[in-house]
Design a protein around this motif. Structure first.
Motif, PDB file in Angstrom:
ATOM      1  N   ALA A 131      48.630  46.347  36.389  1.00  0.00           N
ATOM      2  CA  ALA A 131      50.077  46.366  36.648  1.00  0.00           C
ATOM      3  C   ALA A 131      50.381  47.010  37.999  1.00  0.00           C
ATOM      4  O   ALA A 131      51.455  46.818  38.554  1.00  0.00           O
ATOM      5  CB  ALA A 131      50.798  47.114  35.531  1.00  0.00           C
ATOM      6  N   GLN A 132      49.441  47.804  38.536  1.00  0.00           N
ATOM      7  CA  GLN A 132      49.675  48.516  39.796  1.00  0.00           C
ATOM      8  C   GLN A 132      49.530  47.590  41.000  1.00  0.00           C
ATOM      9  O   GLN A 132      50.387  47.570  41.881  1.00  0.00           O
ATOM     10  CB  GLN A 132      48.682  49.682  39.939  1.00  0.00           C
ATOM     11  N   CYS A 133      48.409  46.807  41.038  1.00  0.00           N
ATOM     12  CA  CYS A 133      48.146  45.988  42.234  1.00  0.00           C
ATOM     13  C   CYS A 133      48.164  44.499  41.927  1.00  0.00           C
ATOM     14  O   CYS A 133      47.836  43.690  42.795  1.00  0.00           O
ATOM     15  CB  CYS A 133      46.801  46.390  42.883  1.00  0.00           C
ATOM     16  N   GLN A 134      48.546  44.132  40.682  1.00  0.00           N
ATOM     17  CA  GLN A 134      48.698  42.726  40.269  1.00  0.00           C
ATOM     18  C   GLN A 134      47.385  41.954  40.246  1.00  0.00           C
ATOM     19  O   GLN A 134      47.400  40.718  40.219  1.00  0.00           O
ATOM     20  CB  GLN A 134      49.715  41.966  41.163  1.00  0.00           C
ATOM     21  N   THR A 135      46.219  42.646  40.282  1.00  0.00           N
ATOM     22  CA  THR A 135      44.961  41.923  40.157  1.00  0.00           C
ATOM     23  C   THR A 135      44.859  41.401  38.719  1.00  0.00           C
ATOM     24  O   THR A 135      45.121  42.141  37.780  1.00  0.00           O
ATOM     25  CB  THR A 135      43.749  42.831  40.456  1.00  0.00           C
ATOM     26  N   THR A 136      44.489  40.124  38.564  1.00  0.00           N
ATOM     27  CA  THR A 136      44.434  39.519  37.231  1.00  0.00           C
ATOM     28  C   THR A 136      43.000  39.200  36.833  1.00  0.00           C
ATOM     29  O   THR A 136      42.108  39.144  37.680  1.00  0.00           O
ATOM     30  CB  THR A 136      45.273  38.225  37.170  1.00  0.00           C
ATOM     31  N   HIS A 170      38.453  50.822  34.846  1.00  0.00           N
ATOM     32  CA  HIS A 170      39.445  51.095  35.880  1.00  0.00           C
ATOM     33  C   HIS A 170      39.512  49.887  36.794  1.00  0.00           C
ATOM     34  O   HIS A 170      38.527  49.160  36.927  1.00  0.00           O
ATOM     35  CB  HIS A 170      39.067  52.345  36.704  1.00  0.00           C
ATOM     36  N   CYS A 171      40.668  49.669  37.406  1.00  0.00           N
ATOM     37  CA  CYS A 171      40.841  48.522  38.306  1.00  0.00           C
ATOM     38  C   CYS A 171      39.920  48.676  39.514  1.00  0.00           C
ATOM     39  O   CYS A 171      39.981  49.690  40.217  1.00  0.00           O
ATOM     40  CB  CYS A 171      42.298  48.444  38.762  1.00  0.00           C
ATOM     41  N   PRO A 172      39.018  47.705  39.776  1.00  0.00           N
ATOM     42  CA  PRO A 172      38.103  47.816  40.925  1.00  0.00           C
ATOM     43  C   PRO A 172      38.835  47.738  42.257  1.00  0.00           C
ATOM     44  O   PRO A 172      38.294  48.114  43.283  1.00  0.00           O
ATOM     45  CB  PRO A 172      37.147  46.634  40.730  1.00  0.00           C
ATOM     46  N   THR A 173      40.086  47.291  42.262  1.00  0.00           N
ATOM     47  CA  THR A 173      40.836  47.158  43.515  1.00  0.00           C
ATOM     48  C   THR A 173      41.584  48.443  43.860  1.00  0.00           C
ATOM     49  O   THR A 173      41.492  48.956  44.969  1.00  0.00           O
ATOM     50  CB  THR A 173      41.835  45.988  43.414  1.00  0.00           C
ATOM     51  N   CYS A 174      42.340  49.001  42.857  1.00  0.00           N
ATOM     52  CA  CYS A 174      43.177  50.162  43.166  1.00  0.00           C
ATOM     53  C   CYS A 174      42.795  51.401  42.364  1.00  0.00           C
ATOM     54  O   CYS A 174      43.333  52.491  42.605  1.00  0.00           O
ATOM     55  CB  CYS A 174      44.650  49.838  42.954  1.00  0.00           C
ATOM     56  N   GLY A 175      41.899  51.288  41.423  1.00  0.00           N
ATOM     57  CA  GLY A 175      41.426  52.442  40.676  1.00  0.00           C
ATOM     58  C   GLY A 175      42.297  52.872  39.512  1.00  0.00           C
ATOM     59  O   GLY A 175      41.986  53.842  38.822  1.00  0.00           O
TER      60      GLY A 175
HETATM   61 ZN   LIG Z   1      44.717  47.617  40.414  1.00  0.00          ZN
END
Ligand SMILES: [Zn+2]
Ligand SMILES: [Zn+2]
Length: 333
Positions: free
Chosen positions: A15-20, A29-34
């Motif tokens: 939900a933070q960086c919209q990576t799907t 954890h999101c690999p893009t924004c953590g």
């Molecule tokens: Zn993210």
């Protein structure tokens, strides 16, 4: 069983960086924004695009941190995101697989609907019953009247039956014993269901730790096949109404049976030969017409009563609130 079970990755969207399409087990954890994984954002992948979770050990449904809502493995004593303990935490909500659940869903909603409308239906049924009761009371409540017998009439009839040749058809195993001139044909009698393979689909279950398992569910598929049998077409001799002899008050003031003329009765034709005739069912009807206060009613009554109700005399009769005469009250004191 359990150690052979195959686990697949659930997916989630950040939900933070919209990576799907992030992996539920691999990407805690999101690999893009953590950002920590949100268990509420988990979903099943498209069928056919499922990814196995490698070396996954199922230890239980994740617990959702009471402070930061991060999902944590059942094996973790503290939140990997904020370090809080398990106190006040809840197991994460499990995702229902829409791809599988969609089929039984309409049945569930249609079953739920009657209960939602049950209150209204009960009200309508109650109102209809009330109307019927009121009508019943009105129909049954009567008032005593004295009426004049204005007219009497009667009708009698005798049906004459003739032994006739009748064409019929039946399944040969239920053909009547006196059938003749029989011809047979093959016709479809019924259908039978034959199992014709299976319809299978995967039932996917969210394990609540970023993975899901699959189980194949199969139901047999059927096709209809015609079943043929012998159909018999035949002739039978049956008594059929050929004509009706009638008599009425136009012929005689007192009831008499009409005279009937039968073919075959005089010995010209044998008694059970085609064309022979016999007297069949009899019908009789006795009617009186009543009048009182400018109104009139017609009643069919038994013959014995009819003979007592002489024209021009007075008779007590009950008249219903709805205006009709209670004919069964005639002749009762
Ligand atoms: Zn993210
Ligand atoms: Zn936390």
């Amino acid at each position: 069983m359990t150690d052979k079970e195959i686990f697949y990755e659930m997916l989630w969207d950040c939900a933070q960086c919209q990576t799907t399409g992030l992996l539920g087990d691999t990407h805690r954890h999101c690999p893009t924004c953590g950002s920590a994984q949100d268990p509420k954002k988990r979903y099943f992948p498209q069928p056919g695009h499922e990814k196995q979770a490698k070396d996954h050990q199922f230890v239980g449904t994740d617990w959702s941190c009471a402070y930061c809502t991060s999902p944590n493995s059942a094996a973790a004593a503290h939140c990997t995101n904020c370090g809080a303990g398990q106190d006040g935490s809840k197991p994460v909500a499990l995702v229902i697989d829409d791809a599988v659940v969609s089929a039984p869903a309409p049945a569930a909603t249609s079953a739920a609907q009657p209960s939602r409308h049950a209150g209204r239906w009960r009200w309508i049924v109650g109102a209809v019953l009330l109307v019927l009761i009121v009508l019943g009371v009105m129909f049954n409540s009567t008032k005593d009247t004295v009426a004049t017998i204005e007219q009497r009439s009667w009708e009698r009839e005798i049906q004459v039956e003739q032994l006739s040749r009748v064409a019929e058809a039946a399944w040969c195993d239920s053909m009547p014993g006196d059938a003749y001139a029989v011809t047979r044909s093959r016709e479809q009698r019924t259908t039978k269901r034959i199992e014709n393979g299976q319809d299978c689909h995967d039932e996917r279950t969210d394990k609540g730790d970023g993975t899901f398992t699959k189980r194949q569910v199969c139901v047999p598929r059927y096709r209809e096949e015609p079943v043929y049998d012998d159909r018999c077409h035949f002739q039978v001799n049956r008594w059929r109404t050929q004509r009706t002899f009638k008599a009425s008050n136009e012929n005689s003031p007192m009831p008499v049976w009409p005279s009937v003329a039968l073919l075959g009765a005089q010995g010209a034709i044998g008694p059970n030969v085609l064309g022979a005739q016999r007297a069949g069912p009899r019908l009789e009807k006795y009617t009186v017409k009543l009048a009182s206060g400018g109104k009139s009613w017609s009643c069919d009554v038994p013959e014995a009563l009819w003979k007592q109700l002489n024209e021009g005399t007075l008779t007590p009769v009950k008249i219903r609130m709805t205006g009709g005469a209670d004919c069964s009250s005639l002749g009762r004191e």
